[in-house]
Scaffold this motif. Structure first.
Motif, PDB file in Angstrom:
ATOM      1  N   MET A   1       0.841  -1.206   0.000  1.00  0.00           N
ATOM      2  CA  MET A   1       0.000   0.000   0.000  1.00  0.00           C
ATOM      3  C   MET A   1       0.871   1.250   0.000  1.00  0.00           C
ATOM      4  N   LEU A   2       0.596   2.115  -0.954  1.00  0.00           N
ATOM      5  CA  LEU A   2       1.252   3.425  -0.991  1.00  0.00           C
ATOM      6  C   LEU A   2       0.245   4.407  -0.387  1.00  0.00           C
ATOM      7  N   ALA A   3       0.627   5.031   0.712  1.00  0.00           N
ATOM      8  CA  ALA A   3      -0.331   5.891   1.420  1.00  0.00           C
ATOM      9  C   ALA A   3       0.155   7.328   1.490  1.00  0.00           C
ATOM     10  N   ILE A   4      -0.690   8.201   0.997  1.00  0.00           N
ATOM     11  CA  ILE A   4      -0.416   9.633   1.043  1.00  0.00           C
ATOM     12  C   ILE A   4      -1.345  10.168   2.124  1.00  0.00           C
ATOM     13  N   ASP A   5      -0.747  10.687   3.197  1.00  0.00           N
ATOM     14  CA  ASP A   5      -1.571  11.030   4.347  1.00  0.00           C
ATOM     15  C   ASP A   5      -1.481  12.513   4.678  1.00  0.00           C
ATOM     16  N   ASP A   6      -2.568  13.206   4.468  1.00  0.00           N
ATOM     17  CA  ASP A   6      -2.716  14.608   4.847  1.00  0.00           C
ATOM     18  C   ASP A   6      -1.546  15.454   4.328  1.00  0.00           C
TER      19      ASP A   6
ATOM     20  N   ARG B   1       9.598  16.138  -1.148  1.00  0.00           N
ATOM     21  CA  ARG B   1       9.077  15.983   0.214  1.00  0.00           C
ATOM     22  C   ARG B   1       7.973  17.003   0.426  1.00  0.00           C
ATOM     23  N   PRO B   2       6.850  16.568   0.955  1.00  0.00           N
ATOM     24  CA  PRO B   2       5.779  17.544   1.203  1.00  0.00           C
ATOM     25  C   PRO B   2       6.128  18.469   2.359  1.00  0.00           C
ATOM     26  N   THR B   3       5.494  19.631   2.367  1.00  0.00           N
ATOM     27  CA  THR B   3       5.689  20.576   3.463  1.00  0.00           C
ATOM     28  C   THR B   3       5.139  19.977   4.757  1.00  0.00           C
ATOM     29  N   ARG B   4       4.015  19.267   4.623  1.00  0.00           N
ATOM     30  CA  ARG B   4       3.387  18.642   5.784  1.00  0.00           C
ATOM     31  C   ARG B   4       2.775  17.326   5.340  1.00  0.00           C
ATOM     32  N   GLY B   5       2.632  16.397   6.265  1.00  0.00           N
ATOM     33  CA  GLY B   5       2.021  15.115   5.935  1.00  0.00           C
ATOM     34  C   GLY B   5       3.070  14.082   5.574  1.00  0.00           C
ATOM     35  N   SER B   6       2.629  12.881   5.234  1.00  0.00           N
ATOM     36  CA  SER B   6       3.599  11.816   4.995  1.00  0.00           C
ATOM     37  C   SER B   6       3.213  10.955   3.796  1.00  0.00           C
ATOM     38  N   VAL B   7       4.230  10.321   3.248  1.00  0.00           N
ATOM     39  CA  VAL B   7       4.025   9.299   2.220  1.00  0.00           C
ATOM     40  C   VAL B   7       4.688   8.032   2.736  1.00  0.00           C
ATOM     41  N   THR B   8       3.920   6.962   2.828  1.00  0.00           N
ATOM     42  CA  THR B   8       4.481   5.711   3.330  1.00  0.00           C
ATOM     43  C   THR B   8       4.245   4.581   2.342  1.00  0.00           C
ATOM     44  N   TRP B   9       5.147   3.643   2.373  1.00  0.00           N
ATOM     45  CA  TRP B   9       5.058   2.441   1.539  1.00  0.00           C
ATOM     46  C   TRP B   9       5.111   1.246   2.481  1.00  0.00           C
ATOM     47  N   ARG B  10       4.091   0.395   2.411  1.00  0.00           N
ATOM     48  CA  ARG B  10       3.983  -0.757   3.305  1.00  0.00           C
ATOM     49  C   ARG B  10       4.155  -0.339   4.762  1.00  0.00           C
ATOM     50  N   GLY B  11       3.549   0.800   5.085  1.00  0.00           N
ATOM     51  CA  GLY B  11       3.459   1.191   6.490  1.00  0.00           C
ATOM     52  C   GLY B  11       4.560   2.069   7.037  1.00  0.00           C
ATOM     53  N   SER B  12       5.620   2.309   6.248  1.00  0.00           N
ATOM     54  CA  SER B  12       6.631   3.208   6.801  1.00  0.00           C
ATOM     55  C   SER B  12       7.201   4.118   5.723  1.00  0.00           C
ATOM     56  N   ALA B  13       7.745   5.231   6.179  1.00  0.00           N
ATOM     57  CA  ALA B  13       8.339   6.196   5.258  1.00  0.00           C
ATOM     58  C   ALA B  13       9.785   5.765   4.998  1.00  0.00           C
ATOM     59  N   PRO B  14      10.138   5.458   3.752  1.00  0.00           N
ATOM     60  CA  PRO B  14      11.506   5.011   3.458  1.00  0.00           C
ATOM     61  C   PRO B  14      12.533   6.034   3.930  1.00  0.00           C
ATOM     62  N   ARG B  15      13.577   5.538   4.590  1.00  0.00           N
ATOM     63  CA  ARG B  15      14.596   6.463   5.080  1.00  0.00           C
ATOM     64  C   ARG B  15      15.472   6.967   3.935  1.00  0.00           C
ATOM     65  N   ASP B  16      15.533   6.159   2.879  1.00  0.00           N
ATOM     66  CA  ASP B  16      16.369   6.520   1.735  1.00  0.00           C
ATOM     67  C   ASP B  16      15.459   6.577   0.493  1.00  0.00           C
ATOM     68  N   PRO B  17      14.847   7.748   0.251  1.00  0.00           N
ATOM     69  CA  PRO B  17      13.882   7.835  -0.858  1.00  0.00           C
ATOM     70  C   PRO B  17      14.510   7.531  -2.216  1.00  0.00           C
ATOM     71  N   VAL B  18      15.777   7.878  -2.390  1.00  0.00           N
ATOM     72  CA  VAL B  18      16.443   7.610  -3.674  1.00  0.00           C
ATOM     73  C   VAL B  18      16.543   6.101  -3.893  1.00  0.00           C
ATOM     74  N   GLY B  19      16.986   5.405  -2.867  1.00  0.00           N
ATOM     75  CA  GLY B  19      17.097   3.950  -2.942  1.00  0.00           C
ATOM     76  C   GLY B  19      15.728   3.312  -3.111  1.00  0.00           C
ATOM     77  N   TRP B  20      14.761   3.855  -2.391  1.00  0.00           N
ATOM     78  CA  TRP B  20      13.393   3.316  -2.497  1.00  0.00           C
ATOM     79  C   TRP B  20      12.894   3.420  -3.933  1.00  0.00           C
ATOM     80  N   ARG B  21      13.095   4.587  -4.529  1.00  0.00           N
ATOM     81  CA  ARG B  21      12.642   4.808  -5.902  1.00  0.00           C
ATOM     82  C   ARG B  21      13.322   3.861  -6.867  1.00  0.00           C
ATOM     83  N   ARG B  22      14.654   3.749  -6.669  1.00  0.00           N
ATOM     84  CA  ARG B  22      15.434   2.929  -7.590  1.00  0.00           C
ATOM     85  C   ARG B  22      14.912   1.494  -7.604  1.00  0.00           C
ATOM     86  N   ASN B  23      14.518   0.994  -6.428  1.00  0.00           N
ATOM     87  CA  ASN B  23      14.167  -0.420  -6.320  1.00  0.00           C
ATOM     88  C   ASN B  23      12.672  -0.707  -6.382  1.00  0.00           C
ATOM     89  N   ASN B  24      11.843   0.329  -6.284  1.00  0.00           N
ATOM     90  CA  ASN B  24      10.404   0.074  -6.204  1.00  0.00           C
ATOM     91  C   ASN B  24       9.541   0.821  -7.206  1.00  0.00           C
TER      92      ASN B  24
END
Ligand SMILES: Nc1ncnc2c1ncn2[C@@H]1O[C@H](COP(=O)(O)OP(=O)(O)OP(=O)(O)O)[C@@H](O)[C@H]1O
Ligand SMILES: [Mg+2]
Length: 210
Positions: free
Chosen positions: A1-6, A52-75
């Motif tokens: 699940m990709l979740a965009i929250d507020d 990165r949003p000014t406010r709110g979060s984007v999570t993948w499978r329940g957590s926000a990837p600590r390394d968005p570049v790596g996350w993008r590359r692999n997912n």
């Protein structure tokens, strides 16, 4: 699940996205419609962790990837609104280029790239991307996005440069690619045929989801 929250995105005094909440389950295809300037591309870029949003979060499978570049590359597979191909490279070289940076390894992606391009009607994979028609460039960009069956596919108006028949064919190819790999597919579009093929469609107006 990709979740965009507020999610709110501001640039200076301008609010581009305003408290947007949206979830895309694995295996589902979600369309985003809305007028020009309503924030669709910005939302797609936030969803794909390019911004990165000014406010709110984007999570993948329940957590926000600590390394968005790596996350993008692999997912994530992106189809950019303006394609972002390397004009000096061939169509095929563009399609397999992300492999050079990816955890999928540098295994020989060329045959699959040639096959994907052929499915999309690009039978001259060695022609330079810079000389291709816009519709051809768009199809190369889509082939690049789905090459490694990413878990998340984010496509920005992927049929905007295509004729109706080719657009339909590409729509089905994108949806098939997503369904086969159980991907979460998020597509920004004005194309009624494409939107009708989605599991759900949300409309953005002035940065807010209707
Ligand atoms: N970095 C930025 N700085 C200032 N304004 C921005 C920035 N990025 C986007 N905007 C503004 O935010 C609004 C939304 O832009 P966005 O590209 O997300 O719209 P869109 O819905 O994708 O439009 P289109 O259908 O024309 O592609 C626009 O008014 C744009 O000018
Ligand atoms: Mg846009």
């Amino acid at each position: 699940m990709l979740a965009i929250d507020d999610v709110t995105m501001r640039v200076g005094a301008l609010t581009i996205l305003d408290s947007v909440t949206l979830a895309i389950a694995a295996g589902t295809c979600v369309g985003i419609a809305g007028p020009s300037g309503s924030g669709k591309t910005t939302l797609l870029h936030v969803a794909g962790m390019l911004m990165r949003p000014t406010r709110g979060s984007v999570t993948w499978r329940g957590s926000a990837p600590r390394d968005p570049v790596g996350w993008r590359r692999n997912n994530a597979g992106f189809v950019f609104q303006d394609f972002c191909l390397v004009p000096e490279l061939s169509a095929l070289a563009n399609v397999v280029l992300p492999r050079r940076f990816s955890a999928f390894g540098t295994g020989d992606a060329a045959p699959r790239g040639v096959r994907l391009l052929a499915q999309m009607g690009i039978t001259h994979p060695h022609r330079r991307a810079g000389v291709l028609s816009r519709g051809e460039q768009q199809r190369v960009a889509i082939a690049r996005a789905v090459l490694d069956s990413p878990a998340v596919i984010l496509a920005d108006e992927p049929t905007a440069s295509l004729d109706t028949a080719t657009g339909r064919q590409i729509t089905h190819l994108l949806i098939d690619a997503a369904r086969r790999s159980g991907a979460a597919l998020m597509v920004v579009s004005h194309d009624a045929d494409l939107l009708a093929a989605m599991d759900a469609v949300h409309t953005l107006r002035a940065g807010r989801l209707a």
